[in-house]
Design an enzyme around this catalytic site. Structure first.
Site, short mmCIF file in Angstrom:
data_model
loop_
_atom_site.label_atom_id
_atom_site.label_comp_id
_atom_site.label_asym_id
_atom_site.label_seq_id
_atom_site.Cartn_x
_atom_site.Cartn_y
_atom_site.Cartn_z
CG HIS A 128 -7.34 4.11 -10.23
ND1 HIS A 128 -7.85 2.84 -10.26
CD2 HIS A 128 -7.84 4.75 -11.32
CE1 HIS A 128 -8.64 2.70 -11.31
NE2 HIS A 128 -8.65 3.85 -11.98
CG ASP A 164 -6.57 5.03 -15.89
OD1 ASP A 164 -6.03 5.11 -17.00
OD2 ASP A 164 -7.76 4.70 -15.74
CB CYS A 728 -9.81 -14.19 36.58
SG CYS A 728 -11.26 -13.55 37.42
#
Length: 923
Positions: A128, A164, A728
């Site tokens: 649900h 439900d 880097c």
């Protein structure tokens, strides 16, 4: 989430009992959701003994039925299970014969008798889309939005006669974003997580660990499906309530109001932030003040003075238009069709007739929707026409905006001729008079060929590191923006002109893009300088200059991507031909760092595009502006929409979604090693997407006493201080032979004192500010650690006393192998020097390789034999001999060990964005 997934995998890998606990299941449901649950349960070893789904519609089986029938699973298609509230005996008996131990009900739309629900040993579980009991009843997702809930979710519960109201087994929740729709919630969370959780629930039941938590009555609601008659927007309420009402009814049944005396349905609502754009007033029934038709859409005013933006309008005859064209709709003149276009029109008429089988004749005035067409028919129409006329850009919304046959043909022909292109690119610029020019900087997300605000309207400040001032506010992309960008890139690859383009034409567009970058190089370099702190002359030569070279290099590769023919063992009397093809991967994601914002974009995206892929790129959060300017240039170059998408924002949100996204086939990342590991893990767990990583470094530079000392000093300084040390491949540790060590340090310090630190736009500046404040603070802390551990601070180690984020170039000596600064990368202007004994080549090699990183390295010596010996033994992706920082677009670049894998630049980079297909023909 990752922890849970890892634990789940670990259980599957190590627990024999876990494999033994499997169930015989009946699946009662339908749709793609039911199909995915079925497939996932079977993969986990559960046996599906029967599938109970809905009857075929228009000769087409439900997706769940289709996949089950292929597997040979018994499939039952009962139109109903009950008549007048009573079970149908033969239906119930057919169900009982399959012998299920548990009923799993994913997207079950039928009323199932309790004699079926309670029959299995373990009963029945059902999905649900609500955190029960919050929204019991139908249309739970819609009511979540209509009520303005801050969190959404779903429940797996035990079915009972209340449908439900049964006990809860599992629940999962997610936050509701300000501009979430039913579709975005479903696609982002309810669908993918719902499938996983249904499978998890079944396994808990099999293991005897499933909960049964009674649902409380408190807080329970029973809203039903909204009807069109009840969905009128009440304008006399706050803007957020108006927005919630519209998005909660989008697409069904559609929230409506009365505009200018006619009933109009509103679609595509979002809260409007910032200044309200100029527009033309429009009377709206019940509103405190008139709305505005603007180029962005219809602006609605709430009772609190706040505003809502609506993108699309649909009239009572079913025709949909962009809200911004409300006053101009219907003004375009009819086209005179050529004979060839008339033939195409008749083919389209046949397609319409095939869909609208109840209509005797398709007239020019036949309305698609008034003739009974539904949403699935829209999809069918679009797909059938795409099959007939490959390359035509057609979307489902086009059908809603041209509902009669005549209007549809006119729209189609305009699209075919290229006359119905997107209107001229609209860009909101942040402008700045700087560097003797006015730079114009886009600051919004770039998605599907358009600049637009982030879905949630959020922005953030991007800061000039020279003085700490705010340059402008930039859109802060959300998960929804990433999903939209990926969808655009996927469509551009699969159905757009890019995927069908001749490679030479693709190369021509990339050459044109490089030319435009060169034409705008001073503006790009200026933006790069104020956004990243790069010295302008370096930005012009390297950041921008190498980016241009990169696009030109890969543009030349577009029509040179080749496979091979392979001699294989012939199976007589037949002959075989085996050959390979190199194919693009599809949608690629690229995440770039902040040290070279434009150059890192170019290194990755040029190869990606040359290979024929489309891309979604996330620039670093602190340096987004050159990427967004680049996006503008792609449009001017004629790169089709959707091929390049730029989504600025946080790595934790945008980058993570890219790693997780199931439609992304490759992710290229440059950044830190810890984040690289997280990305690799997420890419593996999501869809095993291809990954290339350029990560951290601690590059050793070995300086022997027989070197050219002048050059070694000059290049050694460049190896550390180039681009403020934010590099880097910077030499993270220098090893200097003992006999020249002291002289070397003295000369380095003398040269540092000559360096000019200051405004990076000043042409005489040598050293600019660090990229952002947090990084400067990290560098200062790095130096403090070095001092505390006993290294000798020879020079620098402090912030320069002036506005901005400036740091003095720094030198440490007496650095021992165990020290933090000997092992960890600073990523800043910090020279870390250790001496080694004369002639101890193997000893210094051992120390140089004693790191988990392996990005670059260097050696200075006049002895070529020594140089080659050292280069062969250094464990790094790049070795520089008597030079440093010498990269070229034709030379592959990438690391070993924890510096990552995969290559940028050169032919190797192209193959990072290609896949190899082997084809064998027998003749």
């Amino acid at each position: 989430m990752l922890w849970t997934a890892n634990q789940f995998i670990r259980k599957l890998s190590t627990s024999t009992a876990y494999y033994q606990n499997k169930l015989k299941l009946a699946l009662i449901g339908q749709s793609l959701f039911g199909q995915e649950v079925y497939t996932s349960l079977r993969k986990q070893g559960h046996k599906v003994v029967g599938v109970f789904t809905v009857p075929d519609k228009d000769g087409k089986a439900d997706p769940l039925a289709t996949v089950a029938e292929k597997d040979g699973t018994p499939v039952f298609k009962f139109p109903r299970w009950r008549v007048k509230g009573k079970p149908i005996p033969e239906v119930v008996e057919a169900y009982k014969e399959v012998g299920a131990e548990l009923n799993v009900m994913p997207f079950c739309s039928q009323f199932i008798p309790m004699s079926v629900i309670d029959h299995p040993t373990h009963g029945s579980i059902i999905y649900h889309p609500s955190l029960l009991p919050r929204h019991r009843g139908a249309s739970a997702i819609n009511w979540t939005l209509i009520h303005g809930d801050k969190k959404a979710g779903f429940s797996i519960f035990w079915a009972d006669d209340g449908l439900d109201t049964g006990p809860i087994l599992l629940q999962k929740e997610c936050p509701v974003e300000p501009n979430d729709t039913v579709d975005s919630l479903y696609n982002r969370f309810l669908f993918p997580e719902g499938i996983k959780t249904m499978v998890e629930a079944v396994q808990l039941i099999a293991d005897g660990k499933a909960h049964r938590i009674p649902q409380p009555e408190q807080g329970a609601s029973y809203e039903g499906i909204q009807k069109k008659s009840n969905s009128k927007v009440i304008m006399a309420q706050p803007a957020e309530a108006i927005h919630n009402w519209i998005r909660g009814h989008d697409k069904v049944p559609g929230a409506w109001t009365v505009l200018g005396g006619q009933t109009v349905t509103l679609y595509g609502s979002s809260m409007l932030t910032g200044a309200v754009p100029a527009g033309q007033p429009l009377e709206i029934e019940g509103a405190s003040q008139p709305g505005l038709i603007t180029n962005k859409g219809l602006v609605l005013y709430g009772s609190d003075g706040k505003t809502v933006l609506v993108k699309n309008l649909q009239f009572e005859d079913g025709k949909m238009i962009p809200a911004g064209k409300y006053f101009s709709s219907g003004e375009s003149a009819s086209l005179e069709l050529t004979e060839e276009e008339k033939m195409m029109a008749e083919e389209i008429r046949v397609i319409w007739k095939g869909i609208l089988s109840n209509v005797p004749t398709i007239e020019d005035t036949t309305d698609f929707f008034k003739s009974g067409a539904a949403s699935m028919d829209v999809v069918r129409l679009v797909e059938e026409i795409k099959q007939k006329c490959a390359g035509v850009q057609l979307q489902t919304e086009d059908v809603y905006m041209a509902t009669t046959f005549q209007d549809f043909v006119q729209m189609f022909v305009r699209r075919l001729r290229g006359e119905d292109q997107e209107e001229e690119l609209v860009i909101s610029y942040a402008t700045k008079d700087v560097n003797n020019m006015t730079v114009k900087m886009p600051y919004q997300c770039f998605i599907n060929g358009r600049f637009e605000d982030a879905e949630n309207g959020k922005t953030y400040d991007t800061v000039n590191p020279t003085d700490g001032s705010v340059i402008c506010k930039v859109s802060y992309a959300s998960v929804a923006d990433v999903d939209k960008a990926v969808m655009a890139a996927k469509e551009a690859f699969e159905t757009g002109p890019w995927g069908k383009m001749n490679p030479r034409d693709r190369g021509r567009l990339l050459y044109k893009l490089a030319d435009l970058m060169e034409e705008h190089q001073e503006e790009l370099a200026t933006i790069e300088t104020i956004d990243s702190g790069a010295v302008y002359t370096l930005a012009l030569k390297t950041h921008v200059g190498m980016s241009i070279q990169t696009f030109r290099y890969f543009a030349g590769w577009c029509d040179k991507i080749q496979g091979t023919t392979i001699p294989i063992n012939q199976a007589r009397p037949n002959h075989n031909l085996t050959f390979t093809k190199k194919e693009p991967l599809g949608v690629c994601a690229i995440v770039i760092p902040w040290n070279y914002p434009l150059m890192m974009l170019a290194w990755k995206s040029a190869a990606c595009l040359a290979a024929g892929n489309t891309l979604v790129l996330k620039p670093a959060q602190v340096t987004p502006l050159t990427a967004l300017k680049f996006a503008e240039l792609t449009v001017k170059a004629g790169i089709p929409k959707g091929v390049v998408n730029i989504v600025p924002g946080s790595g934790g949100l945008v980058g993570q979604r890219m790693s997780d996204h199931p439609d992304i086939r490759k992710l290229g990342f440059t950044g830190s090693t810890p984040i690289g590991k997280q990305i690799m893990k997420s890419c593996a767990l999501s869809n095993l997407k291809k990954v290339s990583l350029e990560l951290g470094g601690k590059s050793p530079l070995i300086i022997f006493s027989d070197c050219d000392v002048d050059k070694a000093v000059r290049m050694g300084m460049s190896s550390v201080f180039f681009n403020k040390g934010e590099n880097c491949i910077a030499a993270g540790r220098l090893f200097v032979e003992e006999s020249i060590h002291d002289e070397y340090i003295t000369r380095v310090v003398e040269e540092i004192k000559k360096m000019k630190i200051g405004d990076p736009l000043d042409r005489s500046t040598d050293h600019g500010p660090q990229n952002h404040k947090a990084h400067l603070e990290k560098l200062l802390e790095y130096c403090e650690v070095g001092k505390k551990e006993g290294a000798t601070l020879v020079y620098g180690g402090c912030q320069v006393v002036r506005p901005g984020f400036f740091m003095t170039p720094t030198v440490f000596t007496d650095v021992e192998d165990h020290m933090f600064i000997a092992k960890e990368e600073s990523f800043g202007p910090v020279m870390v020097v250790s001496k080694f004994k004369d002639r101890d080549i193997d000893g210094v090699l051992s120390r140089a390789n004693d790191t988990e990183f392996g990005l670059a390295s260097g050696v200075f010596t006049r002895d070529i034999n020594k140089a080659m010996y050292v280069s062969e033994r250094l464990e790094a992706g790049t070795v520089f001999i008597n030079t440093y920082n010498k990269t070229d677009v034709a030379s592959p670049f990438g690391g070993f060990k924890q510096s990552g894998f995969g290559k940028d630049l050169g032919e190797d980079a192209l193959h990072e964005y290609l896949r190899t297909k082997a084809v064998t023909v027998e003749y």
